[in-house]
Design a protein around this motif. Structure first.
Motif, PDB file in Angstrom:
ATOM      1  N   LYS A 250       0.829  -1.198   0.000  1.00  0.00           N
ATOM      2  CA  LYS A 250       0.000   0.000   0.000  1.00  0.00           C
ATOM      3  C   LYS A 250       0.870   1.258   0.000  1.00  0.00           C
ATOM      4  CE  LYS A 250      -4.005  -2.004   2.409  1.00  0.00           C
ATOM      5  NZ  LYS A 250      -4.824  -1.970   3.655  1.00  0.00           N
ATOM      6  N   ILE A 251       1.950   1.194   0.768  1.00  0.00           N
ATOM      7  CA  ILE A 251       2.882   2.336   0.813  1.00  0.00           C
ATOM      8  C   ILE A 251       3.523   2.538  -0.548  1.00  0.00           C
ATOM      9  CG2 ILE A 251       5.009   3.210   1.864  1.00  0.00           C
ATOM     10  CD1 ILE A 251       4.273   1.418   4.328  1.00  0.00           C
ATOM     11  N   ARG A 252       3.952   1.439  -1.153  1.00  0.00           N
ATOM     12  CA  ARG A 252       4.598   1.507  -2.475  1.00  0.00           C
ATOM     13  C   ARG A 252       3.647   2.114  -3.509  1.00  0.00           C
ATOM     14  NH1 ARG A 252       4.652  -0.887  -7.137  1.00  0.00           N
ATOM     15  NH2 ARG A 252       2.934  -2.236  -6.472  1.00  0.00           N
ATOM     16  N   LYS A 253       2.394   1.705  -3.468  1.00  0.00           N
ATOM     17  CA  LYS A 253       1.402   2.237  -4.412  1.00  0.00           C
ATOM     18  C   LYS A 253       1.176   3.730  -4.177  1.00  0.00           C
ATOM     19  CE  LYS A 253      -1.356  -1.911  -5.379  1.00  0.00           C
ATOM     20  NZ  LYS A 253      -2.705  -2.538  -5.256  1.00  0.00           N
ATOM     21  N   ARG A 254       1.119   4.102  -2.910  1.00  0.00           N
ATOM     22  CA  ARG A 254       0.919   5.520  -2.574  1.00  0.00           C
ATOM     23  C   ARG A 254       2.053   6.372  -3.098  1.00  0.00           C
ATOM     24  NH1 ARG A 254       2.986   7.968   1.837  1.00  0.00           N
ATOM     25  NH2 ARG A 254       3.046   6.112   3.182  1.00  0.00           N
ATOM     26  N   GLU A 255       3.285   5.911  -2.879  1.00  0.00           N
ATOM     27  CA  GLU A 255       4.442   6.718  -3.292  1.00  0.00           C
ATOM     28  C   GLU A 255       4.711   6.632  -4.790  1.00  0.00           C
ATOM     29  OE1 GLU A 255       7.349   7.533   0.346  1.00  0.00           O
ATOM     30  OE2 GLU A 255       7.642   5.528  -0.514  1.00  0.00           O
ATOM     31  N   SER A 256       4.176   5.613  -5.446  1.00  0.00           N
ATOM     32  CA  SER A 256       4.394   5.458  -6.891  1.00  0.00           C
ATOM     33  C   SER A 256       3.796   6.615  -7.694  1.00  0.00           C
ATOM     34  CB  SER A 256       3.778   4.144  -7.388  1.00  0.00           C
ATOM     35  OG  SER A 256       4.532   3.042  -6.926  1.00  0.00           O
ATOM     36  N   LYS A 257       2.826   7.291  -7.082  1.00  0.00           N
ATOM     37  CA  LYS A 257       2.217   8.437  -7.773  1.00  0.00           C
ATOM     38  C   LYS A 257       3.235   9.555  -7.982  1.00  0.00           C
ATOM     39  CE  LYS A 257      -2.314   7.415  -5.776  1.00  0.00           C
ATOM     40  NZ  LYS A 257      -3.390   7.891  -4.857  1.00  0.00           N
ATOM     41  N   ASP A 261       8.707   6.402 -11.989  1.00  0.00           N
ATOM     42  CA  ASP A 261       9.854   5.803 -12.689  1.00  0.00           C
ATOM     43  C   ASP A 261      10.700   4.941 -11.753  1.00  0.00           C
ATOM     44  OD1 ASP A 261       9.076   7.008 -15.003  1.00  0.00           O
ATOM     45  OD2 ASP A 261      10.400   8.741 -14.774  1.00  0.00           O
ATOM     46  N   LEU A 262      10.805   5.368 -10.506  1.00  0.00           N
ATOM     47  CA  LEU A 262      11.658   4.659  -9.553  1.00  0.00           C
ATOM     48  C   LEU A 262      10.974   3.392  -9.018  1.00  0.00           C
ATOM     49  CD1 LEU A 262      14.279   4.645  -7.887  1.00  0.00           C
ATOM     50  CD2 LEU A 262      13.050   5.967  -6.136  1.00  0.00           C
ATOM     51  N   LEU A 263       9.678   3.477  -8.707  1.00  0.00           N
ATOM     52  CA  LEU A 263       8.984   2.369  -8.038  1.00  0.00           C
ATOM     53  C   LEU A 263       8.153   1.490  -8.977  1.00  0.00           C
ATOM     54  CD1 LEU A 263       7.797   4.240  -4.815  1.00  0.00           C
ATOM     55  CD2 LEU A 263       9.702   2.632  -5.033  1.00  0.00           C
ATOM     56  N   ASN A 264       8.104   1.850 -10.232  1.00  0.00           N
ATOM     57  CA  ASN A 264       7.342   1.050 -11.189  1.00  0.00           C
ATOM     58  C   ASN A 264       7.928  -0.373 -11.311  1.00  0.00           C
ATOM     59  OD1 ASN A 264       5.342   0.579 -13.135  1.00  0.00           O
ATOM     60  ND2 ASN A 264       6.785   1.021 -14.800  1.00  0.00           N
TER      61      ASN A 264
END
Length: 401
Positions: A250-257, A261-264
Motif C-alpha cells: 500500500k505504501i509503495r502504491k501511494r508513493e508510486s504516484k 519511474d523509480l517504483l514502477n
C-alpha cells in the motif's frame, strides 16, 4: 471364442449367479451388454429370500470399450416384502445411479487430472451428472468421520475468498494428519460455531482441541475464543509477514504516484525473500535502498528488522525485541506501518506462542497451493457446494471404497 466373450465380461464386471450376460451387441459407436437373471431366481433382503414380482428395465453407462461407448442393460427384479415392494440392488452399480461402479471410480480418478467440463466432453456425460457422482462419494466418505477415533489436537483455520464470484469459504484442517476435515460457508466467527456443531455431532469433544493456528482476523479470533475458550491461539510467521507485506505494498502504491519511474514494477522485489531475488533484482533493490527518505524503503527496512524475531527461541527475549521494534515503528510516522504494528501488538500473545511451539500454517499453505489448481475445476467458485466437493477431493484424504 464369441461364446466365451460373455463369460469374460461377467468376470470383469463382477456379474455372478443368478445374473448372467445374455448377449453383447455393437450398434454404431456403442457396445450394448444385455444382462438377465435366471428364471426362478431368489433374491435376499434382510435375511429372507424372495422371487421376482415383476421387473424394471434399466441402463447404466460403463467404461468405454476401446473407442466405443459401453452400456449395460438389464431387467431389474422388483419383489414383494413385508415392508412393501423393493427393487433389487445390482452388483455392478449402486442404487439410483445410471453408471457402473467402475465408471464412477474412473471419474474420481480422472478428476485428479481433468476438469468436470473436460470429463463431460470426453465421455459425453452432462456436467451435472459428473458432479452428482463426485458429490455422492464425497458425502459417503464424510459420513464415516468419527472424531472419537481421530481427535483433533491442533486445528488450523484458513479462508479461501474469491470476491469476483462472492464465494467465501473457511477450511478447518487437522494439522497432525494434514487433511481438511470441515468446510464452512463464509469467513466470519459463525464458521467456528458450524465446525464445533459438526465436530461434536461426529463424536469429538471441544476439549480435544488444544491449539488453533490461524490468521489475525478479528472474526476468527472472536469465533475461536467463544467456541474453543481453552485452546491456545497461534499466529504464525506466514500471517505476520503477510500482514506487513500488504501494508508495504500500500505504501509503495501511494508513493508510486510521485516516484513512478523509480517504483514502477518493484512490487515483487520488495515482497520476495531477499535470498530468492535474481541478480538483476538485487541490483535494483540496492539502488532503491539508497533512497532512504522514501516511506517504502523505511517500511521495507522495518519489516526486515522484525523478521529477526523468528530467530529467538525464548518468548521473553522476543517480547523485549518486539517492544523496541514497536516503539521505533510508531516513531516512523508511516501510517500504514503504524497500523500494522498496532495490529501485531494486539496479537502478541499468539505470536509469542508461535515462537514457543514452532507451529505454523506452512502445511496448510502448501495444501492451498495444490488447491489453487483444483479449484479451477469448481465452476469458477460460483457454487459453494461444488467448491466444497473439490476441496475435499483435493485435500480431504478420503479413502474411497
Amino acid at each position: 471364442m464369441m461364446n466365451e466373450l460373455p463369460r469374460f465380461f461377467e468376470k470383469i464386471l463382477n456379474i455372478n449367479e443368478p445374473w448372467r450376460i445374455e448377449k453383447i451387441e455393437q450398434d454404431g459407436n456403442k457396445v450394448n451388454i444385455y444382462v438377465n437373471f435366471k428364471r426362478g431366481a431368489k433374491f435376499e433382503i434382510n435375511g429372507k429370500r424372495y422371487g421376482a414380482y415383476d421387473t424394471v428395465k434399466k441402463t447404466w453407462r460403463h467404461l468405454n470399450l476401446f473407442q466405443y461407448e459401453t452400456y449395460i442393460h438389464a431387467r431389474v427384479p422388483r419383489i414383494k416384502t413385508e415392508d412393501g415392494i423393493k427393487i433389487i440392488e445390482v452388483p455392478w452399480s449402486r442404487p439410483n445411479s445410471g453408471f457402473t461402479l467402475l465408471f464412477e471410480a474412473f471419474v474420481l480418478e480422472m478428476y485428479q487430472h481433468m476438469t468436470v467440463a473436460e470429463i463431460s466432453k470426453k465421455y459425453k456425460v452432462t456436467e451435472n451428472r459428473i458432479w452428482r457422482i463426485l458429490e455422492h462419494h464425497v458425502m459417503k466418505e464424510l459420513k464415516k468421520q468419527d472424531f472419537s477415533k481421530e481427535p483433533i489436537k491442533i486445528l488450523s483455520v484458513d479462508e479461501i475468498a474469491r470476491k469476483k464470484n462472492h464465494v467465501y469459504v473457511t477450511n478447518f484442517v487437522d494439522v497432525e494428519r494434514g487433511k481438511v476435515v470441515f468446510i464452512a460457508k463464509g469467513k466470519d466467527a459463525k464458521t467456528f460455531k458450524k465446525f464445533k456443531t459438526k465436530y461434536i455431532e461426529k463424536k469429538g469433544k471441544v476439549s480435544d482441541i488444544k491449539t488453533i493456528c490461524m490468521d489475525m482476523s478479528v472474526a476468527f479470533k472472536s469465533g475461536a475464543k467463544e467456541h474453543f475458550p481453552k485452546a491456545k491461539l497461534v499466529f504464525d510467521k506466514f500471517h505476520i509477514i503477510k500482514l506487513l507485506n500488504e501494508q508495504l505494498n500500500k505504501i509503495r502504491k501511494r508513493e508510486s504516484k510521485d516516484y513512478k519511474d523509480l517504483l514502477n514494477k518493484t512490487k515483487y522485489i520488495f515482497l520476495k525473500n531477499p535470498k530468492n531475488l535474481t541478480n538483476k533484482q538485487n541490483e535494483k533493490l540496492e539502488q532503491l535502498m539508497e533512497y532512504k527518505y522514501l516511506d517504502t524503503v523505511k517500511a521495507y527496512s522495518l519489516i526486515l528488522e522484525l523478521k529477526k524475531i523468528f530467530d529467538y527461541k525464548k518468548p521473553a527475549y522476543a517480547s523485549k525485541f518486539f517492544k523496541k521494534w514497536y516503539d521505533k515503528t510508531l516513531k516512523s510516522n508511516i501510517p500504514e506501518m503504524k497500523k500494522a504494528a498496532k495490529s501485531l501488538y494486539k496479537h502478541i500473545k499468539g505470536i509469542l506462542m508461535h515462537l514457543k511451539t514452532g507451529l505454523t500454517n506452512a502445511k496448510i499453505e502448501g495444501m492451498n497451493s495444490k488447491l489453487r489448481t483444483f479449484t479451477k475445476r469448481a465452476y469458477g467458485f460460483k457454487s459453494f457446494k461444488y467448491l466444497s466437493i473439490t476441496i475435499f477431493l483435493a485435500l480431504g484424504k478420503l479413502s474411497f471404497s
